[in-house]
Design a protein around this motif. Structure first.
Motif, PDB file in Angstrom:
ATOM      1  N   THR A  44      22.281  -1.044 -10.492  1.00 12.91           N
ATOM      2  CA  THR A  44      22.531  -0.705  -9.098  1.00 12.91           C
ATOM      3  C   THR A  44      21.679   0.503  -8.759  1.00 12.91           C
ATOM      4  OG1 THR A  44      24.796  -1.545  -9.235  1.00 12.91           O
ATOM      5  CG2 THR A  44      24.278  -0.088  -7.387  1.00 12.91           C
ATOM      6  N   TYR A  45      20.798   0.326  -7.778  1.00  5.66           N
ATOM      7  CA  TYR A  45      19.925   1.432  -7.397  1.00  5.66           C
ATOM      8  C   TYR A  45      20.733   2.578  -6.812  1.00  5.66           C
ATOM      9  CZ  TYR A  45      16.234  -2.130  -7.635  1.00  5.66           C
ATOM     10  OH  TYR A  45      15.381  -3.125  -8.039  1.00  5.66           O
ATOM     11  N   LYS A  46      20.317   3.786  -7.135  1.00  2.00           N
ATOM     12  CA  LYS A  46      20.933   4.968  -6.542  1.00  2.00           C
ATOM     13  C   LYS A  46      19.872   5.846  -5.886  1.00  2.00           C
ATOM     14  CE  LYS A  46      21.348   7.408 -10.980  1.00  2.00           C
ATOM     15  NZ  LYS A  46      22.338   8.070 -11.838  1.00  2.00           N
ATOM     16  N   ALA A  47      18.715   5.261  -5.648  1.00  2.00           N
ATOM     17  CA  ALA A  47      17.617   5.930  -4.957  1.00  2.00           C
ATOM     18  C   ALA A  47      17.114   4.995  -3.856  1.00  2.00           C
ATOM     19  CB  ALA A  47      16.491   6.239  -5.943  1.00  2.00           C
ATOM     20  N   PRO A  48      16.457   5.545  -2.849  1.00  2.00           N
ATOM     21  CA  PRO A  48      15.913   4.688  -1.787  1.00  2.00           C
ATOM     22  C   PRO A  48      14.863   3.715  -2.350  1.00  2.00           C
ATOM     23  CG  PRO A  48      15.811   7.021  -1.173  1.00  2.00           C
ATOM     24  CD  PRO A  48      16.217   6.961  -2.608  1.00  2.00           C
ATOM     25  N   ASP A  59      10.243   1.469  -5.532  1.00  2.00           N
ATOM     26  CA  ASP A  59       8.950   0.789  -5.510  1.00  2.00           C
ATOM     27  C   ASP A  59       7.855   1.601  -6.201  1.00  2.00           C
ATOM     28  OD1 ASP A  59       9.967  -1.471  -4.303  1.00  2.00           O
ATOM     29  OD2 ASP A  59       9.392  -0.854  -2.265  1.00  2.00           O
ATOM     30  N   GLN A  60       7.986   2.918  -6.228  1.00  8.36           N
ATOM     31  CA  GLN A  60       7.004   3.759  -6.921  1.00  8.36           C
ATOM     32  C   GLN A  60       7.009   3.501  -8.429  1.00  8.36           C
ATOM     33  OE1 GLN A  60       7.931   7.832  -5.883  1.00  8.36           O
ATOM     34  NE2 GLN A  60       7.214   7.586  -3.788  1.00  8.36           N
ATOM     35  N   PHE A  61       8.144   3.053  -8.965  1.00  5.36           N
ATOM     36  CA  PHE A  61       8.285   2.815 -10.404  1.00  5.36           C
ATOM     37  C   PHE A  61       8.394   1.331 -10.745  1.00  5.36           C
ATOM     38  CE2 PHE A  61       9.493   7.172  -9.789  1.00  5.36           C
ATOM     39  CZ  PHE A  61       8.927   7.821 -10.874  1.00  5.36           C
ATOM     40  N   LEU A  62       8.200   0.472  -9.750  1.00  6.33           N
ATOM     41  CA  LEU A  62       8.400  -0.964  -9.955  1.00  6.33           C
ATOM     42  C   LEU A  62       7.420  -1.541 -10.983  1.00  6.33           C
ATOM     43  CD1 LEU A  62      10.087  -3.391  -9.211  1.00  6.33           C
ATOM     44  CD2 LEU A  62       8.547  -3.792  -7.282  1.00  6.33           C
ATOM     45  N   GLU A  63       6.159  -1.178 -10.923  1.00 11.34           N
ATOM     46  CA  GLU A  63       5.186  -1.720 -11.873  1.00 11.34           C
ATOM     47  C   GLU A  63       5.532  -1.301 -13.303  1.00 11.34           C
ATOM     48  OE1 GLU A  63       2.508  -3.996 -13.545  1.00 11.34           O
ATOM     49  OE2 GLU A  63       2.972  -4.075 -11.409  1.00 11.34           O
ATOM     50  N   ALA A  64       5.930  -0.055 -13.491  1.00 12.93           N
ATOM     51  CA  ALA A  64       6.332   0.418 -14.824  1.00 12.93           C
ATOM     52  C   ALA A  64       7.582  -0.332 -15.290  1.00 12.93           C
ATOM     53  CB  ALA A  64       6.575   1.920 -14.807  1.00 12.93           C
ATOM     54  N   HIS A  65       8.504  -0.596 -14.372  1.00  9.26           N
ATOM     55  CA  HIS A  65       9.719  -1.354 -14.703  1.00  9.26           C
ATOM     56  C   HIS A  65       9.356  -2.775 -15.126  1.00  9.26           C
ATOM     57  CE1 HIS A  65      13.828  -2.846 -14.468  1.00  9.26           C
ATOM     58  NE2 HIS A  65      13.430  -3.761 -13.611  1.00  9.26           N
ATOM     59  N   ILE A  66       8.405  -3.392 -14.421  1.00  9.49           N
ATOM     60  CA  ILE A  66       7.964  -4.744 -14.762  1.00  9.49           C
ATOM     61  C   ILE A  66       7.318  -4.758 -16.149  1.00  9.49           C
ATOM     62  CG2 ILE A  66       6.317  -6.578 -14.150  1.00  9.49           C
ATOM     63  CD1 ILE A  66       6.957  -5.864 -11.174  1.00  9.49           C
ATOM     64  N   GLN A  67       6.555  -3.751 -16.471  1.00  3.26           N
ATOM     65  CA  GLN A  67       5.963  -3.654 -17.813  1.00  3.26           C
ATOM     66  C   GLN A  67       7.059  -3.537 -18.876  1.00  3.26           C
ATOM     67  OE1 GLN A  67       3.014  -0.530 -17.796  1.00  3.26           O
ATOM     68  NE2 GLN A  67       1.831  -1.531 -16.184  1.00  3.26           N
ATOM     69  N   LEU A  88      14.749   2.848 -22.378  1.00  4.55           N
ATOM     70  CA  LEU A  88      13.299   2.711 -22.235  1.00  4.55           C
ATOM     71  C   LEU A  88      12.865   2.324 -20.823  1.00  4.55           C
ATOM     72  CD1 LEU A  88      12.682   0.714 -25.536  1.00  4.55           C
ATOM     73  CD2 LEU A  88      12.448   3.193 -25.183  1.00  4.55           C
ATOM     74  N   ASP A  89      13.816   1.951 -19.984  1.00  7.44           N
ATOM     75  CA  ASP A  89      13.507   1.487 -18.635  1.00  7.44           C
ATOM     76  C   ASP A  89      13.112   2.677 -17.754  1.00  7.44           C
ATOM     77  OD1 ASP A  89      13.401   0.350 -16.100  1.00  7.44           O
ATOM     78  OD2 ASP A  89      15.360  -0.619 -16.250  1.00  7.44           O
ATOM     79  N   PRO A  90      11.957   2.606 -17.096  1.00  6.96           N
ATOM     80  CA  PRO A  90      11.561   3.688 -16.194  1.00  6.96           C
ATOM     81  C   PRO A  90      12.593   3.980 -15.097  1.00  6.96           C
ATOM     82  CG  PRO A  90       9.695   2.286 -16.634  1.00  6.96           C
ATOM     83  CD  PRO A  90      10.900   1.611 -17.244  1.00  6.96           C
ATOM     84  N   PHE A  91      13.336   2.970 -14.680  1.00  8.65           N
ATOM     85  CA  PHE A  91      14.399   3.220 -13.706  1.00  8.65           C
ATOM     86  C   PHE A  91      15.480   4.122 -14.298  1.00  8.65           C
ATOM     87  CE2 PHE A  91      13.814  -0.935 -11.041  1.00  8.65           C
ATOM     88  CZ  PHE A  91      12.603  -0.455 -10.559  1.00  8.65           C
ATOM     89  N   LYS A  92      15.782   3.955 -15.571  1.00 13.51           N
ATOM     90  CA  LYS A  92      16.759   4.805 -16.260  1.00 13.51           C
ATOM     91  C   LYS A  92      16.165   6.191 -16.523  1.00 13.51           C
ATOM     92  CE  LYS A  92      20.534   5.637 -18.687  1.00 13.51           C
ATOM     93  NZ  LYS A  92      21.818   5.799 -18.039  1.00 13.51           N
ATOM     94  N   ILE A  93      14.946   6.213 -17.050  1.00 13.99           N
ATOM     95  CA  ILE A  93      14.277   7.472 -17.384  1.00 13.99           C
ATOM     96  C   ILE A  93      14.202   8.388 -16.163  1.00 13.99           C
ATOM     97  CG2 ILE A  93      12.038   8.479 -18.037  1.00 13.99           C
ATOM     98  CD1 ILE A  93      11.647   5.899 -19.790  1.00 13.99           C
ATOM     99  N   ASN A  94      13.968   7.799 -14.993  1.00 14.00           N
ATOM    100  CA  ASN A  94      13.816   8.577 -13.770  1.00 14.00           C
ATOM    101  C   ASN A  94      15.086   8.641 -12.924  1.00 14.00           C
ATOM    102  OD1 ASN A  94      10.811   9.353 -13.683  1.00 14.00           O
ATOM    103  ND2 ASN A  94      10.800   7.210 -14.312  1.00 14.00           N
ATOM    104  N   LEU A 118      16.999   6.424 -11.466  1.00 11.42           N
ATOM    105  CA  LEU A 118      16.936   5.665 -10.218  1.00 11.42           C
ATOM    106  C   LEU A 118      18.014   4.604 -10.100  1.00 11.42           C
ATOM    107  CD1 LEU A 118      13.069   5.102 -10.101  1.00 11.42           C
ATOM    108  CD2 LEU A 118      14.404   6.921  -9.001  1.00 11.42           C
ATOM    109  N   ALA A 119      18.682   4.278 -11.215  1.00 13.58           N
ATOM    110  CA  ALA A 119      19.671   3.194 -11.192  1.00 13.58           C
ATOM    111  C   ALA A 119      20.812   3.509 -12.151  1.00 13.58           C
ATOM    112  CB  ALA A 119      19.019   1.873 -11.573  1.00 13.58           C
ATOM    113  N   ASP A 120      21.977   2.985 -11.813  1.00  8.45           N
ATOM    114  CA  ASP A 120      23.118   2.979 -12.723  1.00  8.45           C
ATOM    115  C   ASP A 120      23.135   1.627 -13.421  1.00  8.45           C
ATOM    116  OD1 ASP A 120      24.163   5.535 -12.144  1.00  8.45           O
ATOM    117  OD2 ASP A 120      25.149   4.767 -10.347  1.00  8.45           O
ATOM    118  N   TYR A 121      23.635   1.603 -14.641  1.00  8.95           N
ATOM    119  CA  TYR A 121      23.640   0.394 -15.462  1.00  8.95           C
ATOM    120  C   TYR A 121      25.052   0.074 -15.915  1.00  8.95           C
ATOM    121  CZ  TYR A 121      18.626   1.106 -15.737  1.00  8.95           C
ATOM    122  OH  TYR A 121      17.305   1.268 -15.418  1.00  8.95           O
ATOM    123  N   GLU A 122      25.467  -1.154 -15.692  1.00 10.11           N
ATOM    124  CA  GLU A 122      26.730  -1.666 -16.222  1.00 10.11           C
ATOM    125  C   GLU A 122      26.366  -2.751 -17.224  1.00 10.11           C
ATOM    126  OE1 GLU A 122      30.838  -3.869 -14.749  1.00 10.11           O
ATOM    127  OE2 GLU A 122      29.089  -3.857 -13.424  1.00 10.11           O
TER     128      GLU A 122
END
Length: 96
Positions: A7-11, A16-24, A65-71, A73-77
């Motif tokens: 669940t995203y917790k950032a706009p 989208d700034q980290f989407l490519e890194a997340h896809i990798q 290892l997920d850039p969304f977690k590192i930065n 940007l998201a909560d994880y369940e």
């Protein structure tokens, strides 16, 4: 088997700034055999990943290892479940 519910917790602009890194990150987990499917939630407020891992601790290590977690940007369940019924194409998901 695990469902990872992000669940995203950032706009979305920040996401989208980290989407490519997340896809990798996703691609590596597919290559390593952990992720089976993934995609965006609708409305676009996060995503879902189906993960095959040894245990929940293993999933937590992968998530780190997920850039969304590192930065932050998201909560994880993380939801663990045991598939017991599926169609023929997905029989490999059922533990024996």
């Amino acid at each position: 088997m695990f469902i990872i519910n992000l669940t995203y917790k950032a706009p979305l602009k920040k996401i989208d700034q980290f989407l490519e890194a997340h896809i990798q990150f996703l691609n590596k987990q597919y290559t390593d055999g952990f992720f089976l499917t993934s995609g965006r939630k609708e409305p676009r407020n996060g995503g879902i990943i189906l993960c095959k891992a040894k245990n929940k601790d293993n999933v937590e290590q992968i998530i780190k290892l997920d850039p969304f977690k590192i930065n932050n940007l998201a909560d994880y369940e993380v939801i663990e479940f045991t598939p017991t019924k599926t169609n023929e194409k997905l029989k490999f998901l059922i533990e024996h």
